[in-house]
Write a protein that holds these residues in place. Structure first.
Motif, PDB file in Angstrom:
ATOM      1  N   LYS A  97      -0.982  -0.003  -3.617  1.00 50.11           N
ATOM      2  CA  LYS A  97      -2.643  -0.647  -3.540  1.00 50.11           C
ATOM      3  C   LYS A  97      -3.513   0.282  -2.752  1.00 50.11           C
ATOM      4  O   LYS A  97      -2.941   0.779  -1.757  1.00 50.11           O
ATOM      5  CB  LYS A  97      -2.016  -1.981  -3.019  1.00 50.11           C
ATOM      6  CG  LYS A  97      -3.160  -2.938  -3.128  1.00 50.11           C
ATOM      7  CD  LYS A  97      -2.957  -4.244  -2.874  1.00 50.11           C
ATOM      8  CE  LYS A  97      -3.871  -5.319  -2.622  1.00 50.11           C
ATOM      9  NZ  LYS A  97      -4.302  -6.308  -1.839  1.00 50.11           N
ATOM     10  N   LEU A 141      -6.344   1.177  -0.239  1.00 51.52           N
ATOM     11  CA  LEU A 141      -6.518   0.637   1.097  1.00 51.52           C
ATOM     12  C   LEU A 141      -8.060   0.211   1.337  1.00 51.52           C
ATOM     13  O   LEU A 141      -8.805   1.207   1.346  1.00 51.52           O
ATOM     14  CB  LEU A 141      -6.153   1.379   2.249  1.00 51.52           C
ATOM     15  CG  LEU A 141      -4.689   1.522   2.656  1.00 51.52           C
ATOM     16  CD1 LEU A 141      -4.043   2.368   1.736  1.00 51.52           C
ATOM     17  CD2 LEU A 141      -4.410   1.835   4.050  1.00 51.52           C
ATOM     18  N   TYR A 200       0.981  -1.234  -0.045  1.00 50.14           N
ATOM     19  CA  TYR A 200       0.024  -0.017  -0.190  1.00 50.14           C
ATOM     20  C   TYR A 200       1.050   1.049  -0.010  1.00 50.14           C
ATOM     21  O   TYR A 200       0.259   2.356  -0.511  1.00 50.14           O
ATOM     22  CB  TYR A 200      -0.972  -0.039   1.222  1.00 50.14           C
ATOM     23  CG  TYR A 200      -1.601  -1.154   1.371  1.00 50.14           C
ATOM     24  CD1 TYR A 200      -2.952  -1.284   0.847  1.00 50.14           C
ATOM     25  CD2 TYR A 200      -1.226  -2.416   2.062  1.00 50.14           C
ATOM     26  CE1 TYR A 200      -3.650  -2.486   0.799  1.00 50.14           C
ATOM     27  CE2 TYR A 200      -2.054  -3.487   2.253  1.00 50.14           C
ATOM     28  CZ  TYR A 200      -3.261  -3.457   1.443  1.00 50.14           C
ATOM     29  OH  TYR A 200      -3.976  -4.777   1.521  1.00 50.14           O
ATOM     30  N   SER A 249      -5.231   7.193   5.037  1.00 43.50           N
ATOM     31  CA  SER A 249      -6.421   6.643   4.474  1.00 43.50           C
ATOM     32  C   SER A 249      -7.518   6.929   5.868  1.00 43.50           C
ATOM     33  O   SER A 249      -7.148   7.223   6.646  1.00 43.50           O
ATOM     34  CB  SER A 249      -6.339   5.135   4.561  1.00 43.50           C
ATOM     35  OG  SER A 249      -7.728   4.644   4.769  1.00 43.50           O
TER      36      SER A 249
END
Ligand SMILES: NC(=O)c1ccc[n+]([C@@H]2O[C@H](COP(=O)([O-])OP(=O)(O)OC[C@H]3O[C@@H](n4cnc5c(N)ncnc54)[C@H](O)[C@@H]3O)[C@@H](O)[C@H]2O)c1
Ligand SMILES: [Fe+2]
Length: 369
Positions: free
Chosen positions: A119, A121, A114, A160
Motif C-alpha cells: 500500500k 504511504l 505498507y 518514504s
C-alpha cells in the motif's frame, strides 16, 4: 542531471545530546521516547532520557525491529497523543520509531499493509528526533525503515519521504560503550552504504564525494578503534563517517550487498552489519570490472593504491573483530547456497552496476565456502 535532498537538520558533537532539552521543537510537546531495554540501562543514555519531560517511554524494540513492534508502538503513540518522538538507540530503534511515526497518524492497525502488501504511504507523521547510539546505519538521516515481518518471513526496507527525521542529534560519546564486534559490524555496515551509494546506478556527485570521504575515515580509524574502544576522538570519527555514508546512500539507495544481507539475517540470524560485511569483498570483485575505473577511484580516495588493497584491508578488519568470513564460520550449511541465491533476488539488485544473474550470486556464495 541529478537532485539532492535532505530535510533533516543535523546536530553533531561530543556531549551534544545533553542540549536536547533546549531544542525548540520539544518545547511544550507531548514527547514519547523510543528505545530498547538494554540501551536504556546505559548511563549515558539514561542521562538523555531523564533530561526529557516525556509522557511515555517505549523500550520494547527488538534488534531487527518487527512489524509487531511498529504496530504496538503506533498504538501507544495514538493513545498518548504523542506530538514528537525522540528515538534513542541503534538502527533498530530508529527504524521502529520512524515507521511508527507514520502509522500512528493513520487508522490502519498494521504497518504490514505498507511493508509487504505494497500500500502507498500517504498522510502525515509525528516528527521524530533521532539520537543514534551506534555508528553504522545512518538511519538518523535516511527516509528508510528496515522491518522484519516474522509471520510473512519478509525482512526488507520500507522507504518514504515521511520517514525523514526532523532532526538528528549525533553524540559520539553515546557510542563509547558499543562492544568490539558490534563496533566492527556497524562500521562495516556504514562502509557498505558508502560503497553502495557510490556504485548504485543512481549515484550522483554529492553522494559520491561523501561516500569516498566516509570510506577514507572508516578505513583509517576502525583498526585503531579496536585497540582503544573508549577513545572518544576515534568514536567521533566513526560517528561522522556513518553519518556521511547515510547521506551518501539515502538517495542512490543500496544494491547487491544489501540484497544479499536480507536472507543472511532472516535465515541465519547474522546481525545486519555482519551480513553486509559477509559478501562485501566478493561484491567489490564482482562489480569492479563494470564500473569503468570508478572502483579504483574509490580505493585511491580512501587511501589505497589498488582495489585489491582495499579488499585485503576489509578482510583483515573482519577477522580482527571475529566477524564470520566463510559460510562455515557463519554456521551456514553449504546446501543453503540455493536458498541464499533464490532469496538474494531483491529489487535493490536493479541499482547494481553489474546486471546480476544467478551465476553471479552462486559465484559470490561459492567464494565464501
Ligand atoms: N534505516 C536505515 O537506513 C538502515 C540502514 C542500515 C541498516 N538498518 C537497519 O538497522 C538495524 C541495525 O541497526 P544497528 O546496526 O545499529 O544495530 P541494533 O540497533 O540492532 O543494535 C545492535 C546491538 O547493539 C546494542 N547497542 C546499541 N547501542 C549501544 C551502545 N551505545 N552501547 C552498547 N550496546 C549498544 C543493542 O542493544 C543491540 O544489541 C537493522 O534492522 C538494519 O536492517 C537501517
Ligand atoms: Fe545497511
Amino acid at each position: 542531471m541529478w537532485t539532492f535532498h535532505l530535510p533533516t537538520k543535523i546536530h553533531f558533537g561530543r556531549g551534544i545530546s545533553k542540549t536536547l532539552p533546549e531544542y525548540p521543537e520539544l518545547s511544550g510537546q507531548r514527547i514519547t521516547i523510543v528505545t530498547e531495554k538494554s540501551v536504556a540501562k546505559l548511563d549515558a543514555v539514561r542521562t538523555v532520557i531523564d533530561s526529557l519531560n516525556h509522557v511515555a517511554i517505549f523500550d520494547k524494540v527488538q534488534p531487527n525491529p518487527t512489524v509487531e513492534n511498529v504496530d504496538t508502538l503506533s498504538e501507544l503513540l495514538r493513545n498518548k497523543q504523542a506530538e514528537i518522538i525522540v528515538a534513542v538507540g541503534g538502527g533498530s530503534v530508529l527504524d521502529c520509531a520512524k515507521a511508527s511515526s507514520f502509522l500512528a497518524t493513520t487508522s490502519n492497525p498494521s504497518i504490514r499493509s505498507y511493508h509487504s502488501e505494497g500500500k502507498i504511504l500517504t498522510g502525515g507523521r509525528i516528527p521524530v528526533i533521532t539520537v543514534p547510539t551506534t555508528a553504522g546505519t545512518g538511519s538518523e538521516v535516511t527516509p528508510i525503515a528496515v522491518l522484519d515481518d516474522e509471520e510473512k518471513q519478509v525482512k526488507s526496507p520500507l522507504s518514504s519521504p515521511l520517514f525523514y527525521p526532523v532532526s538528528a542529534v549525533i553524540d559520539p560519546d553515546l557510542t563509547i560503550s558499543v562492544p568490539i564486534r558490534v563496533t566492527a559490524a556497524t562500521a562495516l555496515d556504514a562502509l557498505s552504504h558508502a560503497l553502495e551509494g557510490f556504485w548504485s546506478k543512481n549515484h550522483q556527485p554529492i553522494c559520491d564525494t561523501l561516500a569516498k570521504e566516509s570510506a577514507r575515515i572508516i578505513l583509517t580509524h576502525l583498526g585503531k578503534l579496536y585497540e582503544n574502544l573508549d577513545n572518544p576522538v576515534l568514536r567521533e570519527h566513526l560517528a561522522y563517517a556513518a553519518l556521511l555514508a547515510g547521506i551518501a546512500f539515502q538517495m542512490p539507495k543500496n544494491a547487491i550487498i544489501h540484497a544479499c544481507s536480507f536472507p543472511l539475517s532472516k535465515h541465519f540470524h547474522l546481525p545486519h552489519g555482519e551480513a553486509c560485511a559477509f559478501t562485501m569483498e566478493a561484491a567489490i570483485r564482482l562489480n569492479t570490472p563494470f564500473m569503468e575505473g570508478r572502483m579504483e577511484e574509490f580505493a585511491f580516495a580512501a587511501g589505497f593504491n589498488s582495489v585489491a588493497e582495499i579488499i585485503n584491508t576489509i578482510t583483515v578488519l573482519k577477522r580482527r573483530a571475529g566477524l564470520p568470513c566463510t559460510l562455515r564460520e557463519a554456521s551456514i550449511d553449504i546446501d543453503s547456497i540455493d536458498l541464499l541465491v533464490k532469496e538474494s533476488f531483491h529489487p535493490l539488485l536493479n541499482n547494481n552496476p553489474k546486471t546480476i544473474t544467478k551465476t553471479d550470486l552462486y559465484r559470490i556464495y561459492d567464494e565464501l565456502t
